[in-house]
Design a protein around this motif. Structure first.
Motif, PDB file in Angstrom:
ATOM      1  N   ASP A 165       0.854  -1.189   0.000  1.00 46.47           N
ATOM      2  CA  ASP A 165       0.000   0.000   0.000  1.00 46.47           C
ATOM      3  C   ASP A 165       0.893   1.243   0.000  1.00 46.47           C
ATOM      4  O   ASP A 165       0.890   2.044   0.929  1.00 46.47           O
ATOM      5  N   TYR A 166       1.669   1.384  -1.061  1.00 42.44           N
ATOM      6  CA  TYR A 166       2.714   2.400  -1.127  1.00 42.44           C
ATOM      7  C   TYR A 166       2.209   3.810  -0.844  1.00 42.44           C
ATOM      8  O   TYR A 166       2.875   4.589  -0.155  1.00 42.44           O
ATOM      9  N   ILE A 167       1.060   4.151  -1.351  1.00 42.77           N
ATOM     10  CA  ILE A 167       0.585   5.526  -1.298  1.00 42.77           C
ATOM     11  C   ILE A 167       0.146   5.926   0.109  1.00 42.77           C
ATOM     12  O   ILE A 167       0.501   6.999   0.610  1.00 42.77           O
ATOM     13  N   ASN A 168      -0.624   5.070   0.775  1.00 42.73           N
ATOM     14  CA  ASN A 168      -1.145   5.435   2.087  1.00 42.73           C
ATOM     15  C   ASN A 168      -0.068   5.512   3.159  1.00 42.73           C
ATOM     16  O   ASN A 168      -0.258   6.165   4.189  1.00 42.73           O
ATOM     17  N   PHE A 169       1.081   4.872   2.944  1.00 46.97           N
ATOM     18  CA  PHE A 169       2.202   5.009   3.877  1.00 46.97           C
ATOM     19  C   PHE A 169       2.641   6.475   3.977  1.00 46.97           C
ATOM     20  O   PHE A 169       3.194   6.892   4.997  1.00 46.97           O
ATOM     21  N   GLY A 170       2.419   7.255   2.903  1.00 49.49           N
ATOM     22  CA  GLY A 170       2.897   8.631   2.857  1.00 49.49           C
ATOM     23  C   GLY A 170       1.874   9.672   3.261  1.00 49.49           C
ATOM     24  O   GLY A 170       2.142  10.872   3.130  1.00 49.49           O
ATOM     25  N   LEU A 171       0.727   9.257   3.765  1.00 46.29           N
ATOM     26  CA  LEU A 171      -0.252  10.213   4.284  1.00 46.29           C
ATOM     27  C   LEU A 171       0.113  10.504   5.743  1.00 46.29           C
ATOM     28  O   LEU A 171      -0.473   9.972   6.680  1.00 46.29           O
ATOM     29  N   TYR A 172       1.085  11.382   5.922  1.00 44.26           N
ATOM     30  CA  TYR A 172       1.741  11.569   7.216  1.00 44.26           C
ATOM     31  C   TYR A 172       0.906  12.329   8.242  1.00 44.26           C
ATOM     32  O   TYR A 172       1.116  12.165   9.444  1.00 44.26           O
ATOM     33  N   TYR A 173       0.006  13.185   7.788  1.00 39.15           N
ATOM     34  CA  TYR A 173      -0.643  14.101   8.726  1.00 39.15           C
ATOM     35  C   TYR A 173      -1.316  13.360   9.889  1.00 39.15           C
ATOM     36  O   TYR A 173      -1.034  13.635  11.056  1.00 39.15           O
ATOM     37  N   SER A 174      -2.212  12.437   9.579  1.00 30.79           N
ATOM     38  CA  SER A 174      -2.946  11.740  10.644  1.00 30.79           C
ATOM     39  C   SER A 174      -2.011  10.871  11.480  1.00 30.79           C
ATOM     40  O   SER A 174      -2.216  10.713  12.689  1.00 30.79           O
ATOM     41  N   GLN A 175      -0.978  10.326  10.855  1.00 32.33           N
ATOM     42  CA  GLN A 175      -0.031   9.472  11.569  1.00 32.33           C
ATOM     43  C   GLN A 175       0.747  10.272  12.617  1.00 32.33           C
ATOM     44  O   GLN A 175       0.833   9.884  13.794  1.00 32.33           O
TER      45      GLN A 175
END
Length: 298
Positions: A165-175
């Protein structure tokens, strides 16, 4: 850190390097591991992502090496000297933040607020493409990048390997917001900080409130990715082999960061650079735009 768990005093990590994957975590882990007062018995235990999960709930390729029982996790640190700090370097903790944060707080209780959390992030497009190239290099990936990032393919394959899931790994804000909301001490570095490694070292150990060591190998460039030129050499270096066992005997423990460097140099020789289609980059730039704006405000 000594934690009271079920009326037992147990030795657990003081430091968590939680990600993001393919953003320089291996380099930071190696820097930490070179400090004489920091112990990392095992990289990527992943325990707090999988605590008490059933075997079939863990992505297929990780099942055999991820810890799920706290007794096994405690056992990792039983031989660490009392005066040493312990670091858990598990990049999965960032992307699985809902589970990992809940589980860390359950085990540590109020002491969770004394933990030092380290995060390093990278341009999410470059991170995704590097992650893809790593799996391509290791013969796990068979799709083109454009095919692999299609939402239906990511959804279909993430049970096999979360990294697909390459793309969702980079949704940093919520993480990152989740870690900042739940822990008192959170330090975020950027991939670009690695360009001035001496400044990063100073900042890192100041944050950890321990002295900068006299000597750290700052020439480390670890975990290269790319299109394989010599699959046989990559396989030889990565898998359990006679050569790998000899290298471990020669370098493991006191000089294990040198083993990592040798392995990385061999792999670097065995790959060639892959380039991202500019049309794909433009589409992903638009996709990440809102998340990066929110992250900047955070």
């Amino acid at each position: 850190m000594i934690v009271n768990h079920n009326n037992n005093a147990i030795k657990l990590p003081d430091i968590f390097l939680v990600g993001a994957a393919k953003s320089g975590t291996t380099t930071i882990a190696s820097i930490l591991d070179q400090h004489p007062k920091i112990s990392i018995p095992r990289k990527e235990p992943g325990f707090f992502s999988h605590m008490n999960k059933k075997f079939e709930e863990i992505d297929a390729v990780e099942r055999d090496r991820q810890l799920t029982k706290i007794a096994d996790y405690i056992n990792l640190y039983k031989n660490v000297r009392d005066e040493d700090l312990i670091a858990d370097c598990s990049v999965k903790y960032l992307v699985t933040h809902k589970d990992s944060i809940k589980n860390i707080k359950e085990v540590y209780g109020e002491l969770s607020q004394e933990l030092k959390i380290i995060i390093i992030i990278r341009n999410p497009i470059d991170r995704a493409f590097s992650h893809y190239n790593m799996l391509l290099k290791n013969s796990y990936e068979t799709l083109s990048f454009e095919e692999a990032i299609l939402p239906e393919n990511a959804a279909k394959r993430r049970h096999l390997r979360l990294g697909f899931d390459y793309i969702n790994f980079g949704l940093y804000y919520s993480q990152i917001k989740a870690f900042k909301d739940n822990f008192k001490h959170v330090k975020v570095f950027l991939f670009e900080d690695l360009k001035n490694i001496e400044s990063l070292n100073k900042d890192l150990f100041q944050y950890l409130n321990i002295n900068l060591p006299d000597k750290i190998d700052t020439s480390i460039s670890l975990n290269p990715s790319g299109i394989p030129k010599h699959r046989w050499l990559i396989k030889l270096v990565r898998e359990d082999s006679f050569i790998k066992s000899i290298l471990k005997k020669l370098f493991f423990a006191k000089h294990k960061h040198r083993l990592l460097k040798i392995k990385s140099d061999l792999i670097r020789f065995s790959v060639r650079k892959n380039t991202l289609n500019q049309g794909t980059r433009a589409e992903l730039k638009e996709f990440y735009k809102e998340d990066l704006q929110k992250l900047e405000e955070l």
